[in-house]
Design an enzyme around this catalytic site. Structure first.
Site, PDB file in Angstrom:
ATOM      1  N   ASP A  78      51.880  46.302  50.507  1.00  0.00           N
ATOM      2  CA  ASP A  78      51.187  47.027  49.440  1.00  0.00           C
ATOM      3  C   ASP A  78      49.669  46.936  49.590  1.00  0.00           C
ATOM      4  O   ASP A  78      48.952  47.883  49.262  1.00  0.00           O
ATOM      5  CB  ASP A  78      51.612  46.477  48.081  1.00  0.00           C
ATOM      6  CG  ASP A  78      53.007  46.941  47.676  1.00  0.00           C
ATOM      7  OD1 ASP A  78      53.597  47.775  48.398  1.00  0.00           O
ATOM      8  OD2 ASP A  78      53.506  46.464  46.639  1.00  0.00           O
ATOM      9  N   GLY A  79      49.162  45.807  50.097  1.00  0.00           N
ATOM     10  CA  GLY A  79      47.719  45.667  50.277  1.00  0.00           C
ATOM     11  C   GLY A  79      47.164  46.692  51.242  1.00  0.00           C
ATOM     12  O   GLY A  79      46.075  47.254  51.026  1.00  0.00           O
ATOM     13  N   ASN A 152      45.264  49.249  41.811  1.00  0.00           N
ATOM     14  CA  ASN A 152      46.058  48.367  40.954  1.00  0.00           C
ATOM     15  C   ASN A 152      45.312  47.972  39.686  1.00  0.00           C
ATOM     16  O   ASN A 152      45.777  48.232  38.583  1.00  0.00           O
ATOM     17  CB  ASN A 152      46.429  47.086  41.707  1.00  0.00           C
ATOM     18  CG  ASN A 152      47.778  47.164  42.389  1.00  0.00           C
ATOM     19  OD1 ASN A 152      48.542  48.097  42.172  1.00  0.00           O
ATOM     20  ND2 ASN A 152      48.070  46.174  43.216  1.00  0.00           N
ATOM     21  N   ARG A 180      38.133  34.354  24.527  1.00  0.00           N
ATOM     22  CA  ARG A 180      37.880  33.238  25.424  1.00  0.00           C
ATOM     23  C   ARG A 180      39.138  33.028  26.253  1.00  0.00           C
ATOM     24  O   ARG A 180      40.236  32.830  25.714  1.00  0.00           O
ATOM     25  CB  ARG A 180      37.526  31.971  24.641  1.00  0.00           C
ATOM     26  CG  ARG A 180      36.212  32.067  23.895  1.00  0.00           C
ATOM     27  CD  ARG A 180      35.813  30.736  23.259  1.00  0.00           C
ATOM     28  NE  ARG A 180      35.482  29.737  24.273  1.00  0.00           N
ATOM     29  CZ  ARG A 180      36.110  28.576  24.423  1.00  0.00           C
ATOM     30  NH1 ARG A 180      37.112  28.258  23.624  1.00  0.00           N
ATOM     31  NH2 ARG A 180      35.738  27.721  25.355  1.00  0.00           N
ATOM     32  N   ASP A 182      40.643  32.734  30.776  1.00  0.00           N
ATOM     33  CA  ASP A 182      40.299  32.658  32.197  1.00  0.00           C
ATOM     34  C   ASP A 182      39.892  34.017  32.741  1.00  0.00           C
ATOM     35  O   ASP A 182      39.385  34.101  33.867  1.00  0.00           O
ATOM     36  CB  ASP A 182      41.487  32.129  33.001  1.00  0.00           C
ATOM     37  CG  ASP A 182      41.685  30.631  32.822  1.00  0.00           C
ATOM     38  OD1 ASP A 182      40.837  29.987  32.169  1.00  0.00           O
ATOM     39  OD2 ASP A 182      42.691  30.101  33.332  1.00  0.00           O
ATOM     40  N   ALA A 194      51.744  44.073  39.496  1.00  0.00           N
ATOM     41  CA  ALA A 194      50.985  43.175  40.359  1.00  0.00           C
ATOM     42  C   ALA A 194      50.525  41.955  39.548  1.00  0.00           C
ATOM     43  O   ALA A 194      51.337  41.296  38.906  1.00  0.00           O
ATOM     44  CB  ALA A 194      49.810  43.926  40.986  1.00  0.00           C
ATOM     45  N   SER A 198      52.424  39.016  36.603  1.00  0.00           N
ATOM     46  CA  SER A 198      52.464  37.559  36.676  1.00  0.00           C
ATOM     47  C   SER A 198      51.753  36.910  35.503  1.00  0.00           C
ATOM     48  O   SER A 198      51.942  35.730  35.238  1.00  0.00           O
ATOM     49  CB  SER A 198      51.844  37.080  37.998  1.00  0.00           C
ATOM     50  OG  SER A 198      50.452  37.342  38.035  1.00  0.00           O
TER      51      SER A 198
END
Length: 306
Positions: A78-79, A152, A180, A182, A194, A198
């Site tokens: 896919d990349g 993506n 707030r 990540d 993608a 996850s």
């Protein structure tokens, strides 16, 4: 999805291979011979041609492929498809994906079947669908400093050595929230399987008109994914945090500063995908995510009732 069974509309076929992949030269060369024997003109993407040492075919840069080729066949994961898809999007070059990677959500033709299936598609027997992209720019003091396309997702996230980032999100100029976390993922329907998946985001069917926002490990558990209309503009301001980056399909990134604003919207470009007749997105999900299959039955022949 549009099904076409017509005399071939293609004349020039470009071949693109996954970079730095041992043993990919032989199957690509064999596929080139199969295609050329059926009367098509074959060209190779320049980096692919250099890496496998192929001769006897023109070697073209992606922009030249967009100008000259009628279709591009991509052998890789896919990349690989994401990379060439972004470059060919302005030319609307249709893409055929052969899976030579791991998951293969958008490279759907099995490697073992390419010699049989690819000529069928080139002869005009295929199903065509359009996939949307995102375009994003980074604004600093009111001026754009960076622009990129994403197939993506656009991901704003902290580095692995810094604390949480604080992001202020507006949609079409209307305040949504301060978050707030990540980071934050802005994904297309294609990208919903993608990084967004996850991070507990929803799966969006590729033909759904929407953009999904998925927080990455938010401090407040009430910050949940949300699907927005695909004609909106999402603005993400960096309020606090150190070493914050912006990634585009996880293949290119740039560092941003406090008060920078990342603007994301649907691109005016779409990418045409060509699939074998009978292609099923649900079959792809079932195979890749092993839905309702015991381990002993995984990776077996798809359900004939599709």
């Amino acid at each position: 999805m549009q099904i076409q069974k017509i005399q071939s509309q293609f004349k020039t076929v470009a071949l693109v291979g996954r970079s730095n992949t041992q043993g990919i030269g032989e199957p690509l060369t064999a596929l080139a011979q199969t295609i050329s024997q059926r009367g098509f003109d074959v060209v190779f993407e320049a980096q692919t041609a250099q890496e496998i040492g192929v001769s006897g075919y023109p070697a073209l840069q992606p922009a030249e492929i967009g100008a000259r080729a009628d279709v591009a066949v991509v052998l890789g994961g896919d990349g690989t498809m994401l990379g060439i898809g972004r470059q060919l999007a302005p030319y609307r070059t249709p893409l055929i994906g052969i899976n030579h990677g791991r998951l293969g959500f958008i490279t759907d033709i099995p490697f073992s079947d390419m010699q049989e299936i690819v000529p069928q598609l080139l002869a005009g027997s295929f199903e065509r669908e359009e996939r949307s992209l995102l375009e994003s720019r980074i604004m600093r003091d009111g001026d754009p400093i960076y622009h990129a396309l994403a197939f993506n997702d656009v991901v704003v996230n902290r580095s692995g050595f810094s604390g949480m980032a604080e992001l202020r999100v507006h949609v079409d100029g209307r305040f949504m929230y301060n978050q707030r976390s990540d980071g934050l993922i802005v994904a297309t329907p294609t990208g919903s399987t993608a990084y967004a998946l996850s991070s507990q985001g929803p799966i969006l069917h590729p033909q759904l008109q929407g953009i999904v926002l998925v927080p990455i490990a938010p401090h407040a558990l009430s910050n949940r994914p949300i699907v927005l209309p695909d004609d909106c503009k999402v603005s993400i301001q960096i309020v606090a945090g150190r070493d914050v980056n912006v990634n585009f399909d996880m293949q290119s990134f740039t560092a941003v500063e406090l008060n920078d604003v990342i603007e994301v919207r649907r691109s005016r470009h779409t990418v045409p995908f060509l699939h074998p007749v009978g292609y099923s997105y649900y079959r792809t999900l079932r195979q890749k995510l092993h839905w309702n299959e015991p381990p002993a039955l995984q990776n077996l022949t798809p359900d004939p009732h599709d």
